[in-house]
Design an enzyme around this catalytic site. Structure first.
Site, PDB file in Angstrom:
ATOM      1  N   SER A   1       0.867  -1.191   0.000  1.00  0.00           N
ATOM      2  CA  SER A   1       0.000   0.000   0.000  1.00  0.00           C
ATOM      3  C   SER A   1       0.893   1.227   0.000  1.00  0.00           C
ATOM      4  CB  SER A   1      -0.856  -0.010   1.276  1.00  0.00           C
ATOM      5  OG  SER A   1      -1.407   1.267   1.510  1.00  0.00           O
TER       6      SER A   1
ATOM      7  N   TYR B   1      -0.840  -0.697  10.698  1.00  0.00           N
ATOM      8  CA  TYR B   1      -1.136  -1.057   9.302  1.00  0.00           C
ATOM      9  C   TYR B   1       0.043  -0.674   8.408  1.00  0.00           C
ATOM     10  CZ  TYR B   1      -3.486  -1.170   4.739  1.00  0.00           C
ATOM     11  OH  TYR B   1      -3.825  -1.436   3.437  1.00  0.00           O
TER      12      TYR B   1
HETATM   13  P1  NDP Z   1     -11.391  -6.071   0.915  1.00  0.00           P
HETATM   14  O1  NDP Z   1     -11.713  -5.879   2.375  1.00  0.00           O
HETATM   15  O2  NDP Z   1     -12.491  -6.045  -0.063  1.00  0.00           O
HETATM   16  O3  NDP Z   1     -10.554  -7.412   0.716  1.00  0.00           O
HETATM   17  C1  NDP Z   1      -9.836  -8.073   1.724  1.00  0.00           C
HETATM   18  C2  NDP Z   1      -9.874  -9.543   1.395  1.00  0.00           C
HETATM   19  O4  NDP Z   1      -9.045 -10.255   2.333  1.00  0.00           O
HETATM   20  C3  NDP Z   1     -11.270 -10.142   1.484  1.00  0.00           C
HETATM   21  O5  NDP Z   1     -11.476 -10.975   0.355  1.00  0.00           O
HETATM   22  C4  NDP Z   1     -11.220 -10.970   2.745  1.00  0.00           C
HETATM   23  O6  NDP Z   1     -12.098 -12.080   2.607  1.00  0.00           O
HETATM   24  C5  NDP Z   1      -9.774 -11.410   2.744  1.00  0.00           C
HETATM   25  N1  NDP Z   1      -9.336 -11.856   4.054  1.00  0.00           N
HETATM   26  C6  NDP Z   1      -9.436 -11.188   5.223  1.00  0.00           C
HETATM   27  N2  NDP Z   1      -8.951 -11.936   6.224  1.00  0.00           N
HETATM   28  C7  NDP Z   1      -8.543 -13.112   5.662  1.00  0.00           C
HETATM   29  C8  NDP Z   1      -7.978 -14.298   6.180  1.00  0.00           C
HETATM   30  N3  NDP Z   1      -7.688 -14.422   7.484  1.00  0.00           N
HETATM   31  N4  NDP Z   1      -7.713 -15.325   5.333  1.00  0.00           N
HETATM   32  C9  NDP Z   1      -7.998 -15.208   4.005  1.00  0.00           C
HETATM   33  N5  NDP Z   1      -8.518 -14.093   3.459  1.00  0.00           N
HETATM   34  C10 NDP Z   1      -8.801 -13.066   4.292  1.00  0.00           C
HETATM   35  O7  NDP Z   1     -10.358  -4.909   0.590  1.00  0.00           O
HETATM   36  P2  NDP Z   1      -9.340  -4.597  -0.592  1.00  0.00           P
HETATM   37  O8  NDP Z   1      -9.665  -5.304  -1.838  1.00  0.00           O
HETATM   38  O9  NDP Z   1      -9.216  -3.136  -0.583  1.00  0.00           O
HETATM   39  O10 NDP Z   1      -7.981  -5.177   0.046  1.00  0.00           O
HETATM   40  C11 NDP Z   1      -7.110  -6.052  -0.609  1.00  0.00           C
HETATM   41  C12 NDP Z   1      -5.682  -5.690  -0.225  1.00  0.00           C
HETATM   42  O11 NDP Z   1      -5.373  -4.394  -0.735  1.00  0.00           O
HETATM   43  C13 NDP Z   1      -5.378  -5.629   1.263  1.00  0.00           C
HETATM   44  O12 NDP Z   1      -4.118  -6.225   1.507  1.00  0.00           O
HETATM   45  C14 NDP Z   1      -5.306  -4.129   1.552  1.00  0.00           C
HETATM   46  O13 NDP Z   1      -4.491  -3.849   2.657  1.00  0.00           O
HETATM   47  C15 NDP Z   1      -4.706  -3.629   0.260  1.00  0.00           C
HETATM   48  N6  NDP Z   1      -4.891  -2.210  -0.055  1.00  0.00           N
HETATM   49  C16 NDP Z   1      -6.149  -1.648  -0.132  1.00  0.00           C
HETATM   50  C17 NDP Z   1      -6.300  -0.320  -0.467  1.00  0.00           C
HETATM   51  C18 NDP Z   1      -7.639   0.338  -0.583  1.00  0.00           C
HETATM   52  O14 NDP Z   1      -7.694   1.583  -0.682  1.00  0.00           O
HETATM   53  N7  NDP Z   1      -8.730  -0.384  -0.601  1.00  0.00           N
HETATM   54  C19 NDP Z   1      -5.140   0.527  -0.743  1.00  0.00           C
HETATM   55  C20 NDP Z   1      -3.874  -0.145  -0.656  1.00  0.00           C
HETATM   56  C21 NDP Z   1      -3.770  -1.476  -0.325  1.00  0.00           C
HETATM   57  P3  NDP Z   1     -12.802 -12.897   3.796  1.00  0.00           P
HETATM   58  O15 NDP Z   1     -13.326 -11.880   4.764  1.00  0.00           O
HETATM   59  O16 NDP Z   1     -13.875 -13.645   3.059  1.00  0.00           O
HETATM   60  O17 NDP Z   1     -11.754 -13.798   4.356  1.00  0.00           O
END
Ligand code: NDP
Length: 262
Positions: A156, A169
């Site tokens: 990020s 974070y």
């Molecule tokens: P989401 O919250 O939509 O996606 C997060 C995903 O991680 C979900 O599919 C969730 O699914 C999964 N997840 C959470 N915990 C677990 C676990 N213990 N095991 C397996 N899967 C897990 O957000 P984003 O798409 O935004 O996030 C994706 C990545 O991008 C993250 O690493 C975030 O830090 C990063 N990011 C996001 C930004 C933004 O502005 N949105 C900016 C920069 C980076 P489930 O709950 O079904 O397990």
């Protein structure tokens, strides 16, 4: 807001590839799984919410994509290892890993929200390492047989920006960015491409987990005031990185909404 469609790639440049996408039940993971499948890859989708993965898989399968649903918590090392064996058995060894699952929980350090600190470290650090450990043998085997092999870690802009209250974070994302630089030295020599993606504000479910009022105001302000990235913008970026010729490694990539100032 306009609804621009981003699609740089055409045809099926990822035919024959086997991709694993973690955090595939929503946001950038879901969009990326969909796009990689459209471009020809067989895709294993990993997250905890099975019903969301099943819906995504039905969608991908309806366009004749090959997909494997793996309802796995990536903080569980044994479960991730078992999932890697399942991928090998059902799709073949993975040659593209999008190590994307992550959580953002923002608080002032003196609130001592140690459970939130731990959740972020468990997923954003340990979970990321569990995925690397389980799938690295697949990637090096693919590279050894002359195929493209990609490990893409989701970081990020928080890895480098100084954002108040983002300490834990940001610390986890700084870990991911620097880890990526370091392991690239060893894996690049073995022809495994290693990349870190550092997005700015993307419109996903991520902010839904944030309870801190200042951080929520910052994110909802951005979402309201500027045209933020869409999950599909990042999906296209991952597709682009992986569709490049095998000798080309985009090692670090920052992607921001054009109007995001920081
Ligand atoms: P989401 O919250 O939509 O996606 C997060 C995903 O991680 C979900 O599919 C969730 O699914 C999964 N997840 C959470 N915990 C677990 C676990 N213990 N095991 C397996 N899967 C897990 O957000 P984003 O798409 O935004 O996030 C994706 C990545 O991008 C993250 O690493 C975030 O830090 C990063 N990011 C996001 C930004 C933004 O502005 N949105 C900016 C920069 C980076 P489930 O709950 O079904 O397990």
């Amino acid at each position: 807001m306009t609804s621009a469609k981003t699609s740089l790639l055409t045809g099926r440049p990822l035919d024959g590839r086997v991709a694993v996408v973690t955090g595939a039940s929503s946001g950038m993971g879901a969009a990326t799984a969909r796009r990689l499948a459209e471009l020809g890859a067989a895709v294993a989708v990993v997250a905890r919410r099975k019903e969301k993965l099943d819906a995504l898989a039905a969608d991908i399968a309806s366009t004749r994509g090959r997909v494997l649903v793996l309802p796995v918590d990536v903080t569980d090392r044994v479960a991730v290892r078992t999932a890697a064996d399942q991928v090998a058995a059902e799709l073949g060894p993975a040659d593209l890993v999008f190590n994307n699952a992550g959580v953002q929980l923002i608080s002032a350090i003196d609130e001592l929200k140690v459970d939130d600190w731990q959740r972020q470290i468990d997923l954003n650090v340990t979970g990321v390492m569990n995925v690397i450990a389980a799938f690295l043998p697949h990637l090096t085997a693919a590279a050894d047989r002359g195929a493209a092999a990609d490990l893409i870690n989701m970081s990020s802009i928080a890895a480098t920006r100084i954002l108040e209250k983002y300490s834990i974070y940001s610390g986890t994302k700084a870990y991911i960015s620097h880890l990526t630089r370091l392991i690239r030295i060893e894996l690049g020599r073995k022809n495994v491409r290693v990349s870190a993606i550092e997005p700015g504000m993307v419109d996903t479910e991520l902010p839904d987990h944030v309870t801190d009022p200042d951080a929520s105001a910052l994110m909802s302000g951005l979402l309201h005031d500027i045209e933020c990235l869409r999950d599909t913008d990042v999906a296209e970026t991952v597709a682009f990185i992986t569709a490049l010729p095998r000798h080309v490694n985009i090692s670090e990539l920052t992607i921001l909404p054009t109007a995001q100032p920081i």
